[in-house]
Write a protein that holds these residues in place. Structure first.
Motif, PDB file in Angstrom:
ATOM      1  N   ASN A 198      42.215  36.318  37.051  1.00 13.43           N
ATOM      2  CA  ASN A 198      42.169  35.582  38.307  1.00 13.43           C
ATOM      3  C   ASN A 198      40.944  36.031  39.099  1.00 13.43           C
ATOM      4  O   ASN A 198      40.766  37.228  39.340  1.00 13.43           O
ATOM      5  CB  ASN A 198      43.440  35.841  39.120  1.00 13.43           C
ATOM      6  N   MET A 199      40.112  35.051  39.503  1.00  8.50           N
ATOM      7  CA  MET A 199      38.959  35.386  40.338  1.00  8.50           C
ATOM      8  C   MET A 199      39.454  35.482  41.783  1.00  8.50           C
ATOM      9  O   MET A 199      39.685  34.475  42.452  1.00  8.50           O
ATOM     10  CB  MET A 199      37.847  34.341  40.216  1.00  8.50           C
ATOM     11  N   ILE A 200      39.628  36.738  42.236  1.00 10.83           N
ATOM     12  CA  ILE A 200      40.140  36.959  43.591  1.00 10.83           C
ATOM     13  C   ILE A 200      39.100  36.524  44.629  1.00 10.83           C
ATOM     14  O   ILE A 200      37.896  36.632  44.395  1.00 10.83           O
ATOM     15  CB  ILE A 200      40.550  38.437  43.808  1.00 10.83           C
ATOM     16  N   GLY A 201      39.582  36.000  45.732  1.00 14.95           N
ATOM     17  CA  GLY A 201      38.671  35.521  46.781  1.00 14.95           C
ATOM     18  C   GLY A 201      38.237  34.089  46.563  1.00 14.95           C
ATOM     19  O   GLY A 201      37.804  33.426  47.496  1.00 14.95           O
ATOM     20  N   GLY A 202      38.336  33.624  45.324  1.00 19.00           N
ATOM     21  CA  GLY A 202      38.044  32.233  45.004  1.00 19.00           C
ATOM     22  C   GLY A 202      36.655  31.768  45.388  1.00 19.00           C
ATOM     23  O   GLY A 202      35.734  32.555  45.594  1.00 19.00           O
ATOM     24  N   MET A 203      36.539  30.448  45.503  1.00 22.68           N
ATOM     25  CA  MET A 203      35.248  29.844  45.822  1.00 22.68           C
ATOM     26  C   MET A 203      34.812  30.169  47.250  1.00 22.68           C
ATOM     27  O   MET A 203      33.629  30.063  47.562  1.00 22.68           O
ATOM     28  CB  MET A 203      35.303  28.325  45.604  1.00 22.68           C
ATOM     29  N   MET A 261      57.687  41.270  37.332  1.00 24.34           N
ATOM     30  CA  MET A 261      56.564  40.462  36.870  1.00 24.34           C
ATOM     31  C   MET A 261      55.361  41.371  36.612  1.00 24.34           C
ATOM     32  O   MET A 261      54.995  42.173  37.465  1.00 24.34           O
ATOM     33  CB  MET A 261      56.234  39.416  37.937  1.00 24.34           C
ATOM     34  N   GLU A 262      54.779  41.229  35.452  1.00 21.59           N
ATOM     35  CA  GLU A 262      53.647  42.066  35.077  1.00 21.59           C
ATOM     36  C   GLU A 262      52.405  41.679  35.869  1.00 21.59           C
ATOM     37  O   GLU A 262      52.165  40.500  36.130  1.00 21.59           O
ATOM     38  CB  GLU A 262      53.381  41.893  33.575  1.00 21.59           C
ATOM     39  N   GLU A 263      51.630  42.681  36.276  1.00 23.30           N
ATOM     40  CA  GLU A 263      50.408  42.418  37.035  1.00 23.30           C
ATOM     41  C   GLU A 263      49.426  41.583  36.210  1.00 23.30           C
ATOM     42  O   GLU A 263      49.371  41.707  34.995  1.00 23.30           O
ATOM     43  CB  GLU A 263      49.727  43.737  37.424  1.00 23.30           C
ATOM     44  N   ILE A 264      48.656  40.772  36.920  1.00 23.46           N
ATOM     45  CA  ILE A 264      47.622  39.993  36.235  1.00 23.46           C
ATOM     46  C   ILE A 264      46.283  40.703  36.388  1.00 23.46           C
ATOM     47  O   ILE A 264      46.082  41.492  37.307  1.00 23.46           O
ATOM     48  CB  ILE A 264      47.531  38.552  36.773  1.00 23.46           C
ATOM     49  N   GLN A 265      45.368  40.396  35.465  1.00 20.09           N
ATOM     50  CA  GLN A 265      44.026  40.961  35.522  1.00 20.09           C
ATOM     51  C   GLN A 265      43.231  40.213  36.589  1.00 20.09           C
ATOM     52  O   GLN A 265      43.344  38.996  36.713  1.00 20.09           O
ATOM     53  CB  GLN A 265      43.334  40.801  34.168  1.00 20.09           C
ATOM     54  N   ILE A 266      42.438  40.947  37.350  1.00 21.17           N
ATOM     55  CA  ILE A 266      41.608  40.304  38.369  1.00 21.17           C
ATOM     56  C   ILE A 266      40.137  40.582  38.105  1.00 21.17           C
ATOM     57  O   ILE A 266      39.770  41.579  37.489  1.00 21.17           O
ATOM     58  CB  ILE A 266      41.997  40.744  39.796  1.00 21.17           C
ATOM     59  N   ILE A 267      39.320  39.655  38.584  1.00 18.44           N
ATOM     60  CA  ILE A 267      37.875  39.777  38.478  1.00 18.44           C
ATOM     61  C   ILE A 267      37.301  39.285  39.801  1.00 18.44           C
ATOM     62  O   ILE A 267      37.861  38.385  40.425  1.00 18.44           O
ATOM     63  CB  ILE A 267      37.348  38.971  37.262  1.00 18.44           C
ATOM     64  N   THR A 268      36.234  39.900  40.249  1.00 19.84           N
ATOM     65  CA  THR A 268      35.640  39.505  41.533  1.00 19.84           C
ATOM     66  C   THR A 268      34.618  38.389  41.322  1.00 19.84           C
ATOM     67  O   THR A 268      34.068  38.227  40.230  1.00 19.84           O
ATOM     68  CB  THR A 268      34.929  40.689  42.212  1.00 19.84           C
ATOM     69  N   PRO A 269      34.346  37.614  42.377  1.00 14.82           N
ATOM     70  CA  PRO A 269      33.293  36.608  42.273  1.00 14.82           C
ATOM     71  C   PRO A 269      31.949  37.219  41.858  1.00 14.82           C
ATOM     72  O   PRO A 269      31.200  36.610  41.094  1.00 14.82           O
ATOM     73  CB  PRO A 269      33.228  36.017  43.687  1.00 14.82           C
ATOM     74  N   GLU A 270      31.670  38.439  42.331  1.00 14.09           N
ATOM     75  CA  GLU A 270      30.409  39.099  41.975  1.00 14.09           C
ATOM     76  C   GLU A 270      30.352  39.389  40.466  1.00 14.09           C
ATOM     77  O   GLU A 270      29.302  39.238  39.842  1.00 14.09           O
ATOM     78  CB  GLU A 270      30.251  40.407  42.757  1.00 14.09           C
ATOM     79  N   GLN A 271      31.487  39.810  39.895  1.00  5.78           N
ATOM     80  CA  GLN A 271      31.523  40.086  38.455  1.00  5.78           C
ATOM     81  C   GLN A 271      31.344  38.801  37.648  1.00  5.78           C
ATOM     82  O   GLN A 271      30.626  38.791  36.650  1.00  5.78           O
ATOM     83  CB  GLN A 271      32.849  40.764  38.083  1.00  5.78           C
ATOM     84  N   VAL A 272      31.980  37.729  38.090  1.00  3.85           N
ATOM     85  CA  VAL A 272      31.827  36.442  37.393  1.00  3.85           C
ATOM     86  C   VAL A 272      30.381  35.970  37.500  1.00  3.85           C
ATOM     87  O   VAL A 272      29.787  35.529  36.512  1.00  3.85           O
ATOM     88  CB  VAL A 272      32.799  35.377  37.956  1.00  3.85           C
ATOM     89  N   LYS A 273      29.802  36.091  38.697  1.00  3.87           N
ATOM     90  CA  LYS A 273      28.406  35.664  38.908  1.00  3.87           C
ATOM     91  C   LYS A 273      27.476  36.428  37.974  1.00  3.87           C
ATOM     92  O   LYS A 273      26.582  35.834  37.357  1.00  3.87           O
ATOM     93  CB  LYS A 273      28.014  35.899  40.369  1.00  3.87           C
ATOM     94  N   ALA A 274      27.680  37.727  37.828  1.00  4.35           N
ATOM     95  CA  ALA A 274      26.833  38.541  36.944  1.00  4.35           C
ATOM     96  C   ALA A 274      26.962  38.074  35.496  1.00  4.35           C
ATOM     97  O   ALA A 274      25.960  37.997  34.772  1.00  4.35           O
ATOM     98  CB  ALA A 274      27.201  40.017  37.064  1.00  4.35           C
ATOM     99  N   LYS A 275      28.173  37.736  35.079  1.00  5.42           N
ATOM    100  CA  LYS A 275      28.396  37.264  33.707  1.00  5.42           C
ATOM    101  C   LYS A 275      27.722  35.906  33.492  1.00  5.42           C
ATOM    102  O   LYS A 275      27.086  35.669  32.468  1.00  5.42           O
ATOM    103  CB  LYS A 275      29.894  37.163  33.403  1.00  5.42           C
ATOM    104  N   VAL A 276      27.868  35.008  34.475  1.00  4.53           N
ATOM    105  CA  VAL A 276      27.239  33.685  34.391  1.00  4.53           C
ATOM    106  C   VAL A 276      25.722  33.835  34.301  1.00  4.53           C
ATOM    107  O   VAL A 276      25.071  33.232  33.450  1.00  4.53           O
ATOM    108  CB  VAL A 276      27.643  32.801  35.601  1.00  4.53           C
ATOM    109  N   GLU A 277      25.159  34.677  35.185  1.00  2.00           N
ATOM    110  CA  GLU A 277      23.708  34.855  35.217  1.00  2.00           C
ATOM    111  C   GLU A 277      23.181  35.549  33.967  1.00  2.00           C
ATOM    112  O   GLU A 277      22.031  35.365  33.596  1.00  2.00           O
ATOM    113  CB  GLU A 277      23.306  35.605  36.490  1.00  2.00           C
TER     114      GLU A 277
END
Length: 101
Positions: free
Chosen positions: A88-93, A1-17
């Protein structure tokens, strides 16, 4: 199974902001989402994902979130196999420190 791309909550927060237009999909159950989700996130429970494939565009990127990153990880593996560009946002909500609605 091929690895999936991950993103951290901090990276998502920075993009949202930064005001980036993101395609965030929350795969948690209704009662979990009612406790708070990322502004702009679209709610599609994990069990409904296979029936919602037509709503996804293979030319767009999607960030999947859940409580801890486990369910969203499973969804990412599934959608990646279908040819979609997913993160996938690792660590979730549990690790989200940004605004919720």
């Amino acid at each position: 199974m091929e690895e999936i791309q991950i993103i951290t909550p901090e990276q998502v927060k920075a993009k949202v902001e930064a005001g980036e237009k993101l395609n965030i999909i929350d795969v948690r159950e209704e009662e979990e989402v009612a406790l708070g989700t990322i502004p702009g996130a679209i709610h599609i429970p994990m069990g409904e994902i296979p029936f919602s494939l037509a709503s996804f565009d293979k030319n767009k990127e999607y960030i999947f979130i859940c409580r801890s990153g486990n369910r969203s990880g499973h969804v990412c593996y599934y959608l990646q196999e279908q040819g979609f560009n997913v993160w996938n946002m690792i660590g979730g909500m549990l690790e989200w420190t940004g605004k919720t609605i």
